[in-house]
Design an enzyme around this catalytic site. Structure first.
Site, PDB file in Angstrom:
ATOM      1  N   GLY A 261     -31.528 110.342  15.280  1.00  0.00           N
ATOM      2  CA  GLY A 261     -30.996 109.031  14.890  1.00  0.00           C
ATOM      3  C   GLY A 261     -31.228 107.999  15.983  1.00  0.00           C
TER       4      GLY A 261
ATOM      5  N   LYS B 170     -26.015 124.855   7.252  1.00  0.00           N
ATOM      6  CA  LYS B 170     -24.815 124.789   8.089  1.00  0.00           C
ATOM      7  C   LYS B 170     -24.143 123.428   7.974  1.00  0.00           C
ATOM      8  CE  LYS B 170     -25.776 128.147  11.760  1.00  0.00           C
ATOM      9  NZ  LYS B 170     -26.021 128.311  13.218  1.00  0.00           N
TER      10      LYS B 170
ATOM     11  N   TYR C 211     -31.266 122.384   0.686  1.00  0.00           N
ATOM     12  CA  TYR C 211     -30.610 121.090   0.454  1.00  0.00           C
ATOM     13  C   TYR C 211     -29.901 121.065  -0.900  1.00  0.00           C
ATOM     14  CZ  TYR C 211     -30.033 116.016   0.053  1.00  0.00           C
ATOM     15  OH  TYR C 211     -29.514 114.753  -0.105  1.00  0.00           O
TER      16      TYR C 211
ATOM     17  N   LYS D   9     -25.831 121.176  -1.190  1.00  0.00           N
ATOM     18  CA  LYS D   9     -25.000 120.128  -1.778  1.00  0.00           C
ATOM     19  C   LYS D   9     -24.162 120.657  -2.940  1.00  0.00           C
ATOM     20  CE  LYS D   9     -25.861 116.380   0.617  1.00  0.00           C
ATOM     21  NZ  LYS D   9     -24.781 115.723   1.372  1.00  0.00           N
TER      22      LYS D   9
END
EC number: 4.1.1.35
Length: 444
Positions: free
Chosen positions: A148, A201, A255, A259
Protein backbone atom coordinates in the site's frame (compact mmCIF):
# COMPACT_ATOMS: atom_id res chain seq x y z
CA UNK A 1 33.98 112.92 49.18
CA UNK A 2 33.22 112.84 45.49
CA UNK A 3 36.12 110.50 44.81
CA UNK A 4 34.90 108.06 47.43
CA UNK A 5 31.49 108.02 45.80
CA UNK A 6 33.05 107.35 42.43
CA UNK A 7 35.12 104.52 43.83
CA UNK A 8 32.03 102.89 45.34
CA UNK A 9 30.20 103.24 42.03
CA UNK A 10 33.08 101.73 40.06
CA UNK A 11 33.40 98.92 42.59
CA UNK A 12 29.65 98.17 42.34
CA UNK A 13 29.82 98.19 38.54
CA UNK A 14 32.81 95.86 38.58
CA UNK A 15 31.05 93.48 40.92
CA UNK A 16 28.03 93.37 38.64
CA UNK A 17 30.31 92.91 35.65
CA UNK A 18 32.13 90.10 37.41
CA UNK A 19 28.86 88.46 38.33
CA UNK A 20 27.71 88.83 34.72
CA UNK A 21 30.96 87.38 33.42
CA UNK A 22 30.73 84.52 35.90
CA UNK A 23 27.14 83.92 34.83
CA UNK A 24 28.13 83.95 31.17
CA UNK A 25 31.03 81.59 31.90
CA UNK A 26 28.71 79.26 33.80
CA UNK A 27 26.20 79.27 30.96
CA UNK A 28 29.00 78.60 28.48
CA UNK A 29 30.17 75.67 30.62
CA UNK A 30 26.67 74.26 30.93
CA UNK A 31 26.16 74.66 27.17
CA UNK A 32 29.46 72.93 26.52
CA UNK A 33 28.63 70.03 28.83
CA UNK A 34 25.14 69.70 27.29
CA UNK A 35 26.62 69.75 23.80
CA UNK A 36 29.06 67.01 24.72
CA UNK A 37 26.24 64.99 26.26
CA UNK A 38 24.09 65.40 23.16
CA UNK A 39 26.99 64.44 20.93
CA UNK A 40 27.74 61.38 23.03
CA UNK A 41 24.04 60.38 23.00
CA UNK A 42 23.94 60.79 19.24
CA UNK A 43 27.07 58.68 18.85
CA UNK A 44 25.59 56.05 21.16
CA UNK A 45 22.31 56.01 19.27
CA UNK A 46 24.12 55.74 15.96
CA UNK A 47 26.17 52.90 17.35
CA UNK A 48 23.09 51.12 18.60
CA UNK A 49 21.42 51.57 15.24
CA UNK A 50 24.46 50.12 13.51
CA UNK A 51 24.49 47.15 15.91
CA UNK A 52 20.76 46.59 15.42
CA UNK A 53 21.25 46.81 11.67
CA UNK A 54 24.00 44.20 11.81
CA UNK A 55 21.88 41.92 13.97
CA UNK A 56 18.97 42.34 11.55
CA UNK A 57 21.21 41.40 8.62
CA UNK A 58 22.19 38.18 10.41
CA UNK A 59 18.74 37.30 11.74
CA UNK A 60 16.69 37.99 8.58
CA UNK A 61 18.00 34.96 6.62
CA UNK A 62 17.21 32.79 9.67
CA UNK A 63 13.69 34.21 9.78
CA UNK A 64 13.32 33.43 6.08
CA UNK A 65 14.40 29.83 6.66
CA UNK A 66 11.92 29.51 9.53
CA UNK A 67 9.15 30.84 7.28
CA UNK A 68 10.10 28.31 4.60
CA UNK A 69 10.02 25.49 7.16
CA UNK A 70 6.63 26.64 8.43
CA UNK A 71 5.31 26.63 4.88
CA UNK A 72 6.65 23.11 4.31
CA UNK A 73 4.93 21.86 7.46
CA UNK A 74 1.69 23.75 6.89
CA UNK A 75 -0.69 21.35 5.14
CA UNK A 76 -3.75 22.55 3.31
CA UNK A 77 -6.51 20.04 3.92
CA UNK A 78 -9.74 19.40 2.04
CA UNK A 79 -12.68 21.20 3.65
CA UNK A 80 -13.85 19.49 6.83
CA UNK A 81 -17.22 20.02 8.48
CA UNK A 82 -17.41 20.89 12.17
CA UNK A 83 -19.39 18.39 14.20
CA UNK A 84 -20.26 18.43 17.87
CA UNK A 85 -18.89 15.71 20.16
CA UNK A 86 -22.31 14.08 20.08
CA UNK A 87 -22.29 13.65 16.31
CA UNK A 88 -18.56 13.26 15.58
CA UNK A 89 -17.32 9.83 14.50
CA UNK A 90 -13.87 8.63 15.48
CA UNK A 91 -12.50 6.40 12.70
CA UNK A 92 -9.57 4.00 12.72
CA UNK A 93 -8.36 2.74 9.35
CA UNK A 94 -6.19 -0.39 9.45
CA UNK A 95 -4.31 -2.34 6.74
CA UNK A 96 -3.48 -5.84 7.69
CA UNK A 97 -3.22 -8.27 4.83
CA UNK A 98 -0.13 -6.88 3.13
CA UNK A 99 -1.59 -6.82 -0.35
CA UNK A 100 -3.25 -4.20 -2.48
CA UNK A 101 -5.58 -1.27 -1.87
CA UNK A 102 -8.44 -3.38 -0.58
CA UNK A 103 -6.25 -4.82 2.14
CA UNK A 104 -6.34 -2.12 4.82
CA UNK A 105 -8.40 -1.59 7.93
CA UNK A 106 -10.16 1.51 9.11
CA UNK A 107 -11.99 2.04 12.38
CA UNK A 108 -14.64 4.74 12.67
CA UNK A 109 -16.41 6.05 15.72
CA UNK A 110 -20.06 6.88 15.14
CA UNK A 111 -22.11 9.23 17.31
CA UNK A 112 -19.95 8.84 20.37
CA UNK A 113 -18.48 5.46 19.35
CA UNK A 114 -15.72 3.92 17.22
CA UNK A 115 -16.14 2.46 13.71
CA UNK A 116 -13.47 0.24 12.17
CA UNK A 117 -12.80 0.12 8.40
CA UNK A 118 -10.33 -2.42 7.05
CA UNK A 119 -8.91 -0.75 3.96
CA UNK A 120 -8.44 2.87 5.06
CA UNK A 121 -5.18 3.51 3.19
CA UNK A 122 -6.03 1.58 0.04
CA UNK A 123 -8.13 2.19 -3.04
CA UNK A 124 -11.69 1.93 -1.69
CA UNK A 125 -10.76 2.46 1.97
CA UNK A 126 -8.91 5.71 1.36
CA UNK A 127 -11.94 7.16 -0.46
CA UNK A 128 -14.12 6.02 2.44
CA UNK A 129 -11.66 7.69 4.82
CA UNK A 130 -11.92 10.90 2.78
CA UNK A 131 -15.70 10.91 3.04
CA UNK A 132 -15.72 10.31 6.79
CA UNK A 133 -13.00 12.91 7.39
CA UNK A 134 -14.77 15.55 5.32
CA UNK A 135 -17.96 14.75 7.19
CA UNK A 136 -16.14 15.89 10.34
CA UNK A 137 -15.28 12.57 11.97
CA UNK A 138 -12.05 11.43 13.61
CA UNK A 139 -10.13 8.84 11.57
CA UNK A 140 -7.20 6.64 12.50
CA UNK A 141 -5.65 4.67 9.63
CA UNK A 142 -3.81 1.49 10.57
CA UNK A 143 -1.82 0.01 7.68
CA UNK A 144 1.21 -2.26 7.31
CA UNK A 145 2.01 -0.72 3.86
CA UNK A 146 3.39 -3.97 2.46
CA UNK A 147 2.34 -2.82 -0.99
CA UNK A 148 0.00 0.00 0.00
CA UNK A 149 0.95 3.65 -0.27
CA UNK A 150 0.86 6.44 2.25
CA UNK A 151 0.20 8.74 -0.70
CA UNK A 152 -3.44 7.61 -0.60
CA UNK A 153 -3.91 9.30 2.78
CA UNK A 154 -0.96 11.69 3.03
CA UNK A 155 -3.24 14.69 2.41
CA UNK A 156 -4.68 14.07 5.89
CA UNK A 157 -1.38 13.61 7.75
CA UNK A 158 -1.05 16.31 10.40
CA UNK A 159 -4.78 17.01 10.64
CA UNK A 160 -6.05 17.00 14.21
CA UNK A 161 -8.78 14.48 13.34
CA UNK A 162 -6.43 12.03 11.61
CA UNK A 163 -3.90 9.50 12.87
CA UNK A 164 -1.78 6.88 11.08
CA UNK A 165 -0.72 3.61 12.77
CA UNK A 166 0.96 0.37 11.59
CA UNK A 167 -0.93 -2.92 12.22
CA UNK A 168 -1.99 -6.22 10.58
CA UNK A 169 -5.56 -7.59 10.68
CA UNK A 170 -4.46 -11.20 11.14
CA UNK A 171 -3.29 -10.11 14.59
CA UNK A 172 -5.95 -9.29 17.21
CA UNK A 173 -6.75 -5.65 17.82
CA UNK A 174 -7.94 -4.47 21.22
CA UNK A 175 -9.78 -1.18 20.97
CA UNK A 176 -13.17 0.26 21.86
CA UNK A 177 -15.32 0.43 18.73
CA UNK A 178 -18.97 0.88 17.78
CA UNK A 179 -18.84 0.10 14.05
CA UNK A 180 -16.37 -1.88 11.94
CA UNK A 181 -15.96 -1.57 8.17
CA UNK A 182 -14.02 -4.75 7.33
CA UNK A 183 -12.50 -4.32 3.86
CA UNK A 184 -9.25 -6.21 4.47
CA UNK A 185 -8.45 -8.58 1.60
CA UNK A 186 -6.48 -8.49 -1.64
CA UNK A 187 -8.91 -7.83 -4.49
CA UNK A 188 -6.74 -8.27 -7.57
CA UNK A 189 -6.42 -11.80 -9.08
CA UNK A 190 -2.63 -11.59 -9.63
CA UNK A 191 -2.16 -10.59 -6.02
CA UNK A 192 -4.57 -12.88 -4.25
CA UNK A 193 -3.25 -15.79 -6.34
CA UNK A 194 0.36 -14.80 -5.64
CA UNK A 195 -0.05 -15.83 -1.99
CA UNK A 196 -3.29 -17.83 -1.67
CA UNK A 197 -2.58 -18.90 1.92
CA UNK A 198 -2.17 -15.28 3.01
CA UNK A 199 -5.40 -14.46 1.16
CA UNK A 200 -7.22 -17.22 3.04
CA UNK A 201 -5.74 -16.10 6.37
CA UNK A 202 -6.82 -12.53 5.79
CA UNK A 203 -10.38 -13.53 4.93
CA UNK A 204 -10.70 -16.12 7.71
CA UNK A 205 -8.42 -15.27 10.65
CA UNK A 206 -8.72 -11.55 9.90
CA UNK A 207 -12.51 -11.76 9.80
CA UNK A 208 -12.55 -13.84 13.01
CA UNK A 209 -10.45 -11.18 14.72
CA UNK A 210 -12.82 -8.43 13.61
CA UNK A 211 -15.91 -10.42 14.63
CA UNK A 212 -14.27 -11.15 17.97
CA UNK A 213 -13.66 -7.44 18.42
CA UNK A 214 -17.28 -6.70 17.48
CA UNK A 215 -18.49 -9.27 20.00
CA UNK A 216 -16.28 -7.94 22.83
CA UNK A 217 -17.33 -4.31 22.47
CA UNK A 218 -20.84 -4.68 21.05
CA UNK A 219 -19.89 -3.18 17.67
CA UNK A 220 -21.65 -3.43 14.32
CA UNK A 221 -19.51 -4.98 11.55
CA UNK A 222 -19.81 -4.41 7.80
CA UNK A 223 -18.06 -7.05 5.71
CA UNK A 224 -16.91 -5.95 2.27
CA UNK A 225 -17.68 -9.17 0.41
CA UNK A 226 -17.54 -9.54 -3.36
CA UNK A 227 -19.44 -10.55 -6.47
CA UNK A 228 -16.91 -13.39 -6.69
CA UNK A 229 -19.07 -15.34 -4.23
CA UNK A 230 -21.32 -15.95 -7.25
CA UNK A 231 -18.38 -17.51 -9.16
CA UNK A 232 -19.12 -18.15 -12.84
CA UNK A 233 -22.87 -17.58 -12.46
CA UNK A 234 -25.57 -19.65 -14.05
CA UNK A 235 -28.17 -17.00 -13.13
CA UNK A 236 -28.15 -13.61 -14.82
CA UNK A 237 -28.27 -10.95 -13.44
CA UNK A 238 -27.14 -12.05 -9.99
CA UNK A 239 -29.44 -11.34 -7.06
CA UNK A 240 -28.61 -11.75 -3.40
CA UNK A 241 -30.55 -15.00 -3.05
CA UNK A 242 -28.40 -16.76 -5.69
CA UNK A 243 -26.01 -19.23 -4.00
CA UNK A 244 -23.35 -19.07 -6.69
CA UNK A 245 -21.34 -21.42 -8.92
CA UNK A 246 -17.78 -21.57 -7.58
CA UNK A 247 -14.89 -23.96 -8.21
CA UNK A 248 -13.69 -24.68 -4.62
CA UNK A 249 -10.22 -25.84 -5.71
CA UNK A 250 -9.59 -23.55 -8.69
CA UNK A 251 -6.99 -20.75 -8.86
CA UNK A 252 -9.55 -18.19 -7.72
CA UNK A 253 -10.84 -20.30 -4.82
CA UNK A 254 -8.58 -18.69 -2.20
CA UNK A 255 -10.44 -15.41 -2.74
CA UNK A 256 -13.91 -16.68 -3.74
CA UNK A 257 -14.18 -19.24 -0.96
CA UNK A 258 -12.38 -16.96 1.49
CA UNK A 259 -15.12 -14.39 1.06
CA UNK A 260 -17.86 -17.03 1.18
CA UNK A 261 -16.58 -18.38 4.50
CA UNK A 262 -16.19 -14.81 5.79
CA UNK A 263 -19.90 -14.30 5.12
CA UNK A 264 -20.64 -17.61 6.88
CA UNK A 265 -18.65 -16.43 9.91
CA UNK A 266 -20.57 -13.15 10.02
CA UNK A 267 -23.95 -14.85 10.16
CA UNK A 268 -22.71 -17.47 12.63
CA UNK A 269 -21.64 -14.68 14.99
CA UNK A 270 -24.94 -12.90 14.38
CA UNK A 271 -27.03 -15.99 15.23
CA UNK A 272 -24.90 -17.32 18.09
CA UNK A 273 -23.46 -14.16 19.67
CA UNK A 274 -25.93 -11.50 18.60
CA UNK A 275 -23.33 -9.47 16.68
CA UNK A 276 -24.85 -6.91 14.30
CA UNK A 277 -23.51 -7.55 10.79
CA UNK A 278 -23.88 -5.94 7.38
CA UNK A 279 -22.64 -7.66 4.19
CA UNK A 280 -21.90 -5.73 0.98
CA UNK A 281 -21.31 -7.82 -2.15
CA UNK A 282 -19.16 -5.44 -4.17
CA UNK A 283 -19.03 -5.67 -7.96
CA UNK A 284 -16.21 -4.34 -10.17
CA UNK A 285 -15.11 -0.92 -8.96
CA UNK A 286 -12.63 1.51 -10.49
CA UNK A 287 -11.30 5.02 -10.00
CA UNK A 288 -8.27 7.02 -8.84
CA UNK A 289 -5.79 5.35 -6.46
CA UNK A 290 -6.06 1.96 -8.16
CA UNK A 291 -2.68 0.31 -8.60
CA UNK A 292 -1.82 0.65 -12.26
CA UNK A 293 -0.19 -2.77 -12.55
CA UNK A 294 -2.52 -4.79 -10.34
CA UNK A 295 -3.69 -6.95 -13.26
CA UNK A 296 -7.36 -5.95 -13.29
CA UNK A 297 -9.09 -5.18 -16.55
CA UNK A 298 -9.55 -1.42 -15.96
CA UNK A 299 -5.98 -0.75 -14.95
CA UNK A 300 -4.58 -3.06 -17.65
CA UNK A 301 -6.53 -1.44 -20.49
CA UNK A 302 -5.86 2.15 -19.40
CA UNK A 303 -2.16 1.52 -18.86
CA UNK A 304 -1.76 -0.28 -22.18
CA UNK A 305 -3.66 2.42 -24.07
CA UNK A 306 -1.63 5.25 -22.47
CA UNK A 307 1.65 3.49 -23.29
CA UNK A 308 0.63 2.63 -26.85
CA UNK A 309 0.79 -1.10 -26.20
CA UNK A 310 -1.73 -3.71 -27.44
CA UNK A 311 -4.83 -4.05 -25.26
CA UNK A 312 -4.85 -7.70 -24.20
CA UNK A 313 -8.26 -9.37 -24.26
CA UNK A 314 -8.46 -12.93 -22.95
CA UNK A 315 -10.77 -15.16 -24.92
CA UNK A 316 -13.19 -13.69 -27.45
CA UNK A 317 -13.95 -10.62 -25.33
CA UNK A 318 -17.60 -11.58 -25.08
CA UNK A 319 -17.39 -11.92 -21.28
CA UNK A 320 -19.44 -9.19 -19.60
CA UNK A 321 -18.66 -6.97 -16.62
CA UNK A 322 -20.45 -4.10 -14.87
CA UNK A 323 -18.20 -1.30 -13.60
CA UNK A 324 -19.05 1.24 -10.89
CA UNK A 325 -17.12 4.37 -9.92
CA UNK A 326 -15.56 4.35 -6.47
CA UNK A 327 -17.55 7.29 -5.06
CA UNK A 328 -20.80 5.42 -5.77
CA UNK A 329 -19.50 2.41 -3.85
CA UNK A 330 -18.43 4.54 -0.87
CA UNK A 331 -21.88 6.09 -0.64
CA UNK A 332 -23.40 2.62 -0.77
CA UNK A 333 -21.16 1.30 2.01
CA UNK A 334 -22.03 4.18 4.33
CA UNK A 335 -25.74 3.80 3.55
CA UNK A 336 -25.63 0.06 4.26
CA UNK A 337 -23.70 0.48 7.52
CA UNK A 338 -26.26 2.94 8.85
CA UNK A 339 -29.27 0.92 7.68
CA UNK A 340 -31.23 -1.86 9.38
CA UNK A 341 -30.48 -4.35 6.57
CA UNK A 342 -28.61 -7.35 7.96
CA UNK A 343 -28.82 -9.63 4.89
CA UNK A 344 -26.35 -9.35 1.96
CA UNK A 345 -26.76 -6.43 -0.45
CA UNK A 346 -25.31 -6.10 -3.96
CA UNK A 347 -23.44 -2.84 -4.59
CA UNK A 348 -22.60 -2.42 -8.26
CA UNK A 349 -23.54 -0.80 -11.53
CA UNK A 350 -26.10 -2.81 -13.55
CA UNK A 351 -24.86 -1.26 -16.82
CA UNK A 352 -23.31 -4.30 -18.51
CA UNK A 353 -20.55 -4.24 -21.17
CA UNK A 354 -18.52 -6.91 -22.89
CA UNK A 355 -14.79 -6.87 -22.30
CA UNK A 356 -14.23 -6.10 -25.99
CA UNK A 357 -16.63 -3.13 -25.86
CA UNK A 358 -14.86 -1.91 -22.75
CA UNK A 359 -11.44 -2.15 -24.43
CA UNK A 360 -12.68 -0.17 -27.43
CA UNK A 361 -14.23 2.48 -25.15
CA UNK A 362 -11.00 3.01 -23.20
CA UNK A 363 -8.99 3.11 -26.42
CA UNK A 364 -11.33 5.81 -27.74
CA UNK A 365 -11.28 7.90 -24.52
CA UNK A 366 -7.48 7.78 -24.33
CA UNK A 367 -7.14 8.55 -28.04
CA UNK A 368 -4.76 5.64 -28.40
CA UNK A 369 -3.68 3.89 -31.57
CA UNK A 370 -3.14 0.63 -29.70
CA UNK A 371 -4.31 -2.60 -31.28
CA UNK A 372 -6.49 -5.14 -29.49
CA UNK A 373 -4.71 -8.44 -28.98
CA UNK A 374 -6.66 -11.64 -28.26
CA UNK A 375 -5.06 -14.23 -25.98
CA UNK A 376 -6.15 -17.61 -24.63
CA UNK A 377 -9.10 -17.55 -22.26
CA UNK A 378 -8.26 -17.80 -18.56
CA UNK A 379 -9.36 -20.65 -16.31
CA UNK A 380 -12.57 -20.08 -14.32
CA UNK A 381 -13.02 -16.62 -15.83
CA UNK A 382 -16.71 -15.71 -15.22
CA UNK A 383 -18.55 -15.32 -18.51
CA UNK A 384 -21.20 -12.93 -17.24
CA UNK A 385 -21.33 -10.48 -14.36
CA UNK A 386 -24.19 -8.07 -13.68
CA UNK A 387 -25.68 -7.10 -10.32
CA UNK A 388 -29.35 -7.06 -9.52
CA UNK A 389 -29.53 -3.95 -7.31
CA UNK A 390 -33.28 -3.81 -6.70
CA UNK A 391 -32.68 -4.54 -3.01
CA UNK A 392 -30.20 -1.64 -2.63
CA UNK A 393 -32.60 0.71 -4.42
CA UNK A 394 -35.55 -0.27 -2.29
CA UNK A 395 -33.92 -0.65 1.15
CA UNK A 396 -31.00 1.82 0.95
CA UNK A 397 -32.36 4.31 -1.59
CA UNK A 398 -29.00 3.79 -3.34
CA UNK A 399 -27.95 3.39 -6.94
CA UNK A 400 -24.88 4.45 -8.98
CA UNK A 401 -25.00 7.99 -10.32
CA UNK A 402 -21.58 8.49 -11.99
CA UNK A 403 -21.74 7.70 -15.75
CA UNK A 404 -19.17 5.17 -16.97
CA UNK A 405 -17.40 7.56 -19.35
CA UNK A 406 -17.18 10.30 -16.72
CA UNK A 407 -15.61 7.89 -14.24
CA UNK A 408 -13.23 6.49 -16.84
CA UNK A 409 -12.04 9.97 -17.79
CA UNK A 410 -11.21 10.63 -14.13
CA UNK A 411 -9.35 7.33 -13.89
CA UNK A 412 -7.45 8.00 -17.13
CA UNK A 413 -6.42 11.44 -15.86
CA UNK A 414 -5.18 9.86 -12.62
CA UNK A 415 -3.22 7.19 -14.50
CA UNK A 416 -1.61 9.82 -16.72
CA UNK A 417 -0.43 11.70 -13.63
CA UNK A 418 0.86 8.46 -12.11
CA UNK A 419 2.84 7.66 -15.25
CA UNK A 420 4.41 11.13 -15.16
CA UNK A 421 5.23 10.72 -11.48
CA UNK A 422 6.75 7.29 -11.93
CA UNK A 423 8.67 8.34 -15.06
CA UNK A 424 10.33 11.06 -12.98
CA UNK A 425 11.29 8.33 -10.51
CA UNK A 426 12.67 6.09 -13.27
CA UNK A 427 9.95 3.46 -12.97
CA UNK A 428 7.53 2.55 -15.75
CA UNK A 429 4.81 0.09 -14.68
CA UNK A 430 3.71 -2.75 -16.90
CA UNK A 431 0.40 -4.62 -16.82
CA UNK A 432 0.78 -7.47 -14.35
CA UNK A 433 -0.32 -10.95 -15.45
CA UNK A 434 -1.90 -13.35 -13.00
CA UNK A 435 0.33 -16.00 -11.48
CA UNK A 436 -1.33 -19.18 -12.73
CA UNK A 437 0.26 -22.46 -13.70
CA UNK A 438 -0.85 -21.96 -17.29
CA UNK A 439 0.54 -18.44 -17.29
CA UNK A 440 -2.80 -16.85 -18.14
CA UNK A 441 -4.47 -13.88 -16.51
CA UNK A 442 -8.17 -13.18 -16.13
CA UNK A 443 -10.62 -10.36 -15.94
CA UNK A 444 -11.96 -9.42 -12.52
Amino acid sequence: MVSKALLRLVSAVNRRRMKLLLGIALLAYVASVWGNFVNMRSIQENGELKIESKIEEIVEPLREKIRDLEKSFTQKYPPVKFLSEKDRKRILSLCTSGFLPFSRTCLCWLTGGLVKITGGAGFVGSHLTDKLMMDGHEVTVVDNFFTGRKRNVEHWIGHENFELINHDVVEPLYIEVDQIYHLASPASPPNYMYNPIKTLKTNTIGTLNMLGLAKRVGARLLLASTSEVYGDPEVHPQSEDYWGHVNPIGPRACYDEGKRVAETMCYAYMKQEGVEVRVARIFNTFGPRMHMNDGRVVSNFILQALQGEPLTVYGSGSQTRAFQYVSDLVNGLVALMNSNVSSPVNLGNPEEHTILEFAQLIKSLVGSGSEIQFLSEAQDDPQKRKPDIRKAKMMLAWEPVVPLEEGLNKAIHYFRKELEYQANNQYIPKPKPARIKKGRTRHN
